[in-house]
Design a protein around this motif. Structure first.
Motif, short mmCIF file in Angstrom:
data_model
loop_
_atom_site.label_atom_id
_atom_site.label_comp_id
_atom_site.label_asym_id
_atom_site.label_seq_id
_atom_site.Cartn_x
_atom_site.Cartn_y
_atom_site.Cartn_z
N ALA A 342 0.88 -1.06 0.05
CA ALA A 342 -0.05 0.03 0.20
C ALA A 342 0.95 1.20 0.10
O ALA A 342 1.65 1.24 0.75
CB ALA A 342 -0.68 0.03 1.23
N VAL A 343 0.71 2.18 -1.05
CA VAL A 343 1.30 3.50 -0.86
C VAL A 343 0.25 4.46 -1.57
O VAL A 343 -0.31 4.20 -2.68
CB VAL A 343 2.53 3.26 -2.02
N LYS A 344 -0.02 5.42 -0.58
CA LYS A 344 -1.00 6.39 -1.23
C LYS A 344 -0.68 7.71 -0.62
O LYS A 344 -0.55 8.13 0.57
CB LYS A 344 -2.52 6.03 -0.82
N LEU A 345 -0.60 8.69 -1.46
CA LEU A 345 -0.35 9.90 -1.35
C LEU A 345 -1.70 10.77 -1.18
O LEU A 345 -2.32 10.99 -2.04
CB LEU A 345 0.36 10.73 -2.39
N VAL A 346 -1.91 11.17 0.20
CA VAL A 346 -3.09 12.04 0.16
C VAL A 346 -3.14 13.45 -0.13
O VAL A 346 -1.91 13.84 0.01
CB VAL A 346 -3.49 11.88 1.74
#
Length: 465
Positions: A342-346
């Motif tokens: 999981a990698v997510k740039l908010v």
């Protein structure tokens, strides 16, 4: 007469050559068919740097490490497990010979297909009897261990020393230590397992559930709705890779087009409000940036394809948070955290990352998943892209401290020396992920990488840093 003798020999040699060329042609045709999931040796350059990560420490599965003298204890274990597997459905030893004969017939019927899963140089010296016996022993050993884990049966021979169960969990997912999944399907289809009589699962489905439970605990077993077709699975490492990448896509489902505009507008408004608060500071120092010499400017630290480290991104107002999920996996999959990859740039400042647990099994897990991607798909995949990003984030012990505090990295040891070891770990696995760099823009991390690169080159963030 001498002439007759010569004629007989010519005939015999011709027939033998004809049969051999037909066998080789058929095997090569099968090799072309299964080329995507073939079990092959890791290239020498990769093995020179991480040889231990690709080499079994307890049992050899398949032909590539079968001759390793260090693994003889594992061979004795296989014989014991063959006996216990057959005894589940046939308590009377008088019936064991018939069961073994059935196993041999099943594997012999698909010997050519099985050989095609390996490079010719790895199996050509194995005669049919040895090759078939190896697949029967290895396949029955794997099935018996999976059943023991699922049913909670003790395995005193395996647990003779504390390291052996964890070492086995590594050995079973090594790229060079695989046998065809269809061999496992055939063997379990011919095995009586009274413990699972009432489940209603077909043998292929039961096998996949047992494998996933072993790899990921209840979270793995709960993947019942997303099970691939058994015929599409090459081997256990392939199934693990499918499990890991599927978990990532389910964690962040694709946004519906009709909903995206309002959401983005709200995010943009929050982002602008945050910027107004920061602008007071930035406007005071922004005029100083053009006066800095080129070598002192922030963007000069990085090459065109590189990313700032975690500690540098923190100076650029990027925070780090652990991605969360309701149920964390167990088994070897737990090393990749509750939400693997999981990698997510908010929108704004937050970078959410899966928690990576560093222990002796972590490097083999990542390196062999990457080796599978780069051999099966002939390109860098999700795991390679994730490892590349993490290796860029962790360049020093300071970066490790930051990510440990954010629970993005978890290590079993502490102290300055431990942090240096974790930084070396990322350099080790990062070197094997460099193949992902050229194709990163095509991966699921392409947009994230680009946004972080833009931030590292933006004058407002640079002056703040």
């Amino acid at each position: 007469m001498p002439g007759d003798d010569i004629t007989v020999h010519v005939e015999w040699l011709a027939r033998r050559l004809a049969q051999q060329q037909e066998d080789v042609a058929a095997t090569e045709q099968n090799r072309v068919t299964v080329n995507a999931y073939r079990v092959s040796r890791i290239p020498g350059r990769a093995r020179d740097h991480n040889g231990d990560a690709y080499t079994p420490g307890l049992v050899a599965i398949g032909p590539l490490h079968a001759a390793d003298a260090r693994l003889r204890a594992g061979n004795r274990l296989k014989m014991a497990y063959l006996h216990s597997l057959i005894s589940r459905g046939h308590p009377d030893p008088a019936g064991h010979l018939g069961v073994i004969q059935g196993y041999v017939r099943l594997v012999a019927a698909r010997e050519r297909e099985a050989r095609a899963m390996y490079a010719a140089e790895d199996v050509d010296d194995l005669n049919a009897e040895d090759f078939i016996q190896m697949l029967v022993l290895d396949g029955c050993f794997i099935i018996e261990h999976l059943v023991n884990v699922a049913t909670g049966k003790e395995e005193p021979s395996l647990h003779a020393t504390p390291f052996r169960p964890k070492q086995l969990s590594v050995d079973l997912i090594l790229a060079e230590n695989q046998i065809p999944f269809f061999v496992l399907v055939d063997l379990i289809s011919s095995t009586r397992l009274p413990e699972f009589d009432n489940t209603g699962y077909s043998p292929p489905v039961l096998l996949m559930k047992l494998v996933l439970y072993y790899l990921g605990g209840e979270k793995g077993r709960d993947m019942s709705e997303q099970l691939p077709a058994a015929n599409d699975v090459g081997h256990i490492l392939h199934l693990l890779h499918a499990m890991v990448t599927a978990a990532r896509t389910r964690w962040e489902p694709a946004q519906r087009i009709q909903d995206s505009a309002p959401v983005e507008m709200m995010q943009e408004a929050a982002w602008l409000l945050c910027w107004l608060l920061r602008l007071q500071f930035v406007l005071l120092v922004l005029p100083l940036y053009p006066t800095l010499p080129e070598e002192a400017r922030w963007g000069a630290r990085y090459g065109r394809e590189d990313l700032p480290s975690a500690s540098d991104l923190k100076l650029l107002w990027v925070s780090f948070n652990k991605a969360r999920c309701a149920k964390a996996p167990e088994g070897i999959a737990s090393l990749l955290g509750p939400v693997p990859l999981a990698v997510k740039l908010v929108h704004g400042d937050g970078l959410r990352l899966s928690q990576l647990r560093i222990e002796f099994r972590t490097a083999p897990l990542l390196l062999n998943l990457m080796a599978f991607e780069q051999s099966a798909y002939q390109r860098a995949g999700d795991v390679s892209a994730y490892v590349w990003l993490m290796a860029k984030l962790v360049q020093s012990a300071e970066d490790v401290t930051l990510l440990v505090a954010a629970e993005v990295v978890k290590s079993s040891t502490s102290g300055r020396e431990s942090k240096e070891n974790v930084a070396r770990f990322f350099r080790q696995v990062g070197a094997a992920s460099e193949a992902a760099a050229a194709e990163l823009e095509k991966s699921y991390l392409g947009k994230t990488r680009e946004k972080l690169r833009k931030r590292s080159q933006h004058p407002l963030y640079i002056v703040r840093a």
